[in-house]
Write an enzyme that holds these catalytic residues in place. Structure first.
Site, mmCIF file in Angstrom:
data_model
loop_
_atom_site.group_PDB
_atom_site.id
_atom_site.type_symbol
_atom_site.label_atom_id
_atom_site.label_comp_id
_atom_site.label_asym_id
_atom_site.label_seq_id
_atom_site.Cartn_x
_atom_site.Cartn_y
_atom_site.Cartn_z
ATOM 1 N N GLU A 1 16.817 -2.314 -8.417
ATOM 2 C CA GLU A 1 17.662 -3.077 -9.346
ATOM 3 C C GLU A 1 18.775 -2.223 -9.946
ATOM 4 O O GLU A 1 19.173 -2.392 -11.082
ATOM 5 C CB GLU A 1 16.818 -3.723 -10.463
ATOM 6 C CG GLU A 1 15.678 -4.563 -9.972
ATOM 7 C CD GLU A 1 16.082 -5.571 -8.909
ATOM 8 O OE1 GLU A 1 17.245 -5.990 -8.895
ATOM 9 O OE2 GLU A 1 15.223 -5.934 -8.088
ATOM 10 N N GLY A 2 19.278 -1.306 -9.137
ATOM 11 C CA GLY A 2 20.337 -0.404 -9.563
ATOM 12 C C GLY A 2 19.746 0.923 -9.982
ATOM 13 O O GLY A 2 19.096 1.022 -11.030
#
Length: 597
Positions: free
Chosen positions: A441-442
Site C-alpha cells: 500500500e505504498g
C-alpha cells in the site's frame, strides 16, 4: 506457544476518556454508543479474536496456502469457519450504511475492533479487510445499479473483494501499467493483463470474488491520466443476482512470501475477462484511491496490531524467564535466578514497545474519528477540517506505525533470546508478518515523500497549520496545570523542532528538491513522534482528570501516567536528532556517482 489478550480496557479508555465519543451523538451512527454499549461491542470482538482467530495464527502460518492444478486455492484449516463466524457476527458491515445491509456504526469502532482481529491473525483478517476496502470504493464511485448488485452480498460476506493495481513491471508508478480494456459493445469491457501481489485474489471461502482492477482503455492517454477502474467478478452475476458463468480471470500462481503465509497472495491473469467501468473513463485512480487510503489506514493498524501482540508476548516471557540477578540484589532469592523483567535493558525494550503501542492506538482511533467527522458531519467547515487532518495523518500513521510495529516485533524476539528464533514460540512469525506492512500500500519511503511533497503544501499548508495549532493550543490551555507541566513542556519542545524542520523545508527544498527527498523519512518520523506525544499528553490529562474524580481504575490510570512520562523522557527527545538530520540537507547523500555504489 504465543499468547494474546485483546486490550479492551485500553481501547475503552481512548474511546471514552480521551476522545469522548459520547460527545459526537449528533453524527449518524454515534447516538446509541454509550459506554455500556461500547464495552459490549468491543468485548464481543475481543472474544472472537481470542477464541477463533488467534488459535489459527501459528498453524495457519505453518500450513499456508496452496494453488491446486485447477487454479483453485486451498487456505489453512479452520480459516473458512472463523471467516464465517466473523461475517455472521456482522463485523464485516459494521460501518457500512444500513441500506446495503451494514450496521451504520462509526468507522472509529470498526478500527477499534479491527486491531484485535489483526493482532490475533493478520493473514485471516486480510480476507474481510480487502472486501471492506472494495466496498468503500464502490460506495463512493459505483453507480446505483452497481451498489445494489454487489454491495449487499459483499457486506454479508457471501462475496469478497480485492484490489488489483500492481503489475510485474509496475508498482508505485501506476502510470506504467499495461493491463488493457477493450469496449465489448454492450457497455462492458474485455480486460486482459496480469496483476501480481493480489491479496486474497483466489480462495474458497466465498461463492464469488469481486475484483477491482485498474486498466487502460484502448486509446486512453499515457500515464496516470489514462487509467480506469473496473469491476471484474470471478463469476459473472446473473440477472437474479446469483453467480453465473466463470469469468476470464484465474490465479496463475501463489506468491512465495516471507510472511502472511495464511493469506492467498496471488498472481492474477486476466484473459478477455468481462469488466464493468466504475465511475468515469480515465478517472480510475481517484476511485482506487478511496480503497488505497482506507487500506493505508488499515495497514497502519496492522503495524499497531503486531506491535501489541509482540509486546504482550515479550512481557509475558520476561515475567517468567529466569536469568541472572538484578543489579540491585536478588528479587527472587528463593529461585535460582531472577525473572529477566528485573533488568533495566529488558524494561527499556518493554517500555518502548508499550509507549509506542498505546500512543499508536490513540492516534489510530483519533484518525478514524476524523474520517467519521469528514463523512458524517452536517457542518461543511467541520468536514473540511477533519478531511484535511485525515489526509495529513494517513501517511504518518501508515509509515510510522508499521516501521515501529516491525521494530517492536524484532525487540520482542530479542527479549526471547534464542527462543525468539525458534518457530514454535511465534516471535519469528511476528517479525516476518510485520515486514510486509512497511512495503505494501505504498512503501514507507513513498509515504514520507507523499507527506513532504504533497501533504505539507496542500491547500496552502492548511492542514499542517491546523495540526500545529491544535497541538500548540493544547499546550497553552494546559500550561497552568502543574500536573501536566512535564508533558506539555516536552510536547512543546518536540513541536518546536517539527515547526523548525518544516520551515527549513520551505526555505531549502523549493530550489533544491533533493533536500526534501533526503529529509523526508526523518520528517515523517519527527512528525509521528510529535503526534504520538500529543496523544500521550491527551491521555495524561484524561488520566489525571479521572484520578481527581476518584475513578476506581487507580492502578490502570497511574500506569498510563508512568508510560506517558517514559515517552516524554526517552522518546520525545529524538525530535532534535531528526531535525538535525533534516537540516544536513542532501549534499553528502547525493555526492557519489551511481557507479561508486
Amino acid at each position: 506457544m504465543p499468547v494474546y489478550k485483546a486490550p479492551v480496557k485500553d481501547t475503552l479508555f481512548v474511546l471514552n476518556d480521551v476522545l469522548s465519543l459520547q460527545n459526537y451523538g449528533n453524527l449518524p451512527g454515534f447516538a446509541d454508543l454509550g459506554p455500556e454499549t461500547l464495552e459490549a461491542i468491543v468485548g464481543e470482538a475481543a472474544k472472537l479474536a481470542e477464541e477463533q482467530f488467534f488459535p489459527l495464527n501459528l498453524p495457519g502460518d505453518s500450513q499456508g496456502c496452496k494453488r491446486n492444478d485447477d487454479a483453485t486455492v486451498a487456505v489453512p484449516d479452520g480459516f473458512k469457519q472463523a471467516y464465517d463466524a466473523y461475517c455472521q457476527g456482522g463485523w464485516l458491515g459494521l460501518a457500512v450504511p444500513e441500506e446495503f445491509g451494514g450496521q451504520g456504526l462509526p468507522y472509529t469502532l470498526h478500527a477499534a475492533v479491527g486491531e484485535y482481529m489483526s493482532s490475533a491473525n493478520i493473514s485471516l483478517t486480510m480476507y474481510p479487510g480487502l472486501t471492506q476496502g472494495a466496498i468503500a470504493a464502490i460506495l463512493v464511485h459505483g453507480s446505483d445499479a452497481q451498489k445494489a448488485k454487489y454491495l449487499p452480498k459483499m457486506v454479508e460476506g457471501i462475496w469478497s473483494g480485492t484490489m488489483n493495481l500492481t503489475e510485474p513491471h509496475c508498482g508505485t508508478d501506476l502510470g506504467l501499467l499495461r493491463t488493457k480494456a477493450v469496449p465489448a459493445g454492450d457497455g462492458s469491457y474485455k480486460i486482459s493483463g496480469q496483476k501480481i501481489f493480489i491479496s486474497a485474489g483466489e480462495h474458497p471461502m466465498t461463492e464469488n470474488i469481486i475484483h477491482l482492477v485498474l486498466a487502460r482503455i484502448e486509446g486512453a492517454p499515457a500515464g496516470t491520466k489514462g487509467i480506469s477502474l473496473f469491476i471484474v467478478p470471478k463469476f459473472i452475476v446473473n440477472e437474479d443476482g446469483t453467480p453465473g458463468a466463470r469469468n476470464g480471470v484465474a490465479c496463475g500462481a501463489i506468491e512465495h512470501k516471507m510472511g502472511i503465509h495464511g493469506n492467498s497472495t496471488c498472481v492474477m491473469n486476466y484473459d478477455d475477462a468481462t469488466g464493468y467501468l466504475i465511475g468515469a473513463e480515465n478517472k480510475g485512480l481517484a476511485a482506487m484511491f478511496v480503497m488505497m487510503n482506507e487500506a493505508r489506514l488499515g495497514v497502519g493498524l496492522q503495524g499497531l496490531s503486531i506491535g501489541e501482540a509482540a509486546y504482550q508476548n515479550a512481557a509475558s516471557y520476561a515475567r517468567d524467564r529466569l536469568q541472572g540477578r538484578a543489579l540491585t540484589g536478588p528479587k527472587a532469592p528463593e529461585k535460582a535466578a531472577d525473572p529477566i523483567i528485573v533488568h533495566p535493558d529488558v524494561r527499556r525494550a518493554l517500555m518502548t514497545m508499550r509507549a509506542y503501542t498505546e500512543a499508536g492506538r490513540a492516534f489510530t482511533l483519533w484518525t478514524a474519528l476524523k474520517s467519521d467527522i469528514a463523512h458524517r458531519s452536517p457542518d461543511a467547515v467541520e468536514r473540511q477540517m477533519a478531511d484535511d487532518l485525515l489526509s495529513l495523518a494517513t501517511p504518518i500513521l501508515k509509515g510510522v506505525l508499521t516501521d515501529k510495529g516491525f521494530d517492536h516485533a524484532v525487540a520482542a524476539q530479542q527479549v526471547f533470546g534464542g527462543h525468539g528464533y525458534i518457530e514454535e514460540h511465534g516471535m519469528s512469525q511476528y517479525v516476518r508478518d510485520a515486514r510486509i506492512t512497511m512495503i505494501y500500500e505504498g512503501a514507507n519511503g513513498i509515504q514520507a515523500l507523499d507527506l513532504v511533497g504533497r501533504k505539507l503544501a496542500a491547500n496552502g499548508g492548511r492542514a499542517v497549520m491546523a495540526m500545529f495549532k491544535e497541538i500548540g493550543d493544547f499546550c497553552e490551555e494546559n500550561r497552568g496545570d502543574e500536573k501536566l507541566t512535564f508533558f506539555t513542556k516536552g510536547l512543546k519542545k518536540g513541536l518546536n523542532d517539527l515547526q523548525a524542520a518544516t520551515m527549513w523545508f520551505m526555505q531549502n527544498a523549493m530550489a533544491k528538491p533533493d533536500n526534501a527527498g533526503a529529509g523526508s523519512t526523518d520528517y515523517m518520523h519527527l512528525f509521528g513522534t510529535v503526534v504520538l506525544g500529543y496523544m500521550w499528553a491527551k491521555m495524561a490529562k484524561a488520566a489525571e482528570d479521572a484520578l481527581a474524580a476518584g475513578d476506581p481504575r487507580k492502578d490502570f490510570l497511574e500506569a498510563k501516567l508512568v508510560t506517558a512520562r517514559f515517552y516524554m523522557e526517552r522518546i520525545m527527545p529524538e525530535t532534535a536528532l531528526r531535525k538535525t538530520r533534516i537540516e544536513a540537507g542532501a549534499d553528502s547523500l547525493m555526492a557519489l556517482s551511481a557507479d561508486a555504489f
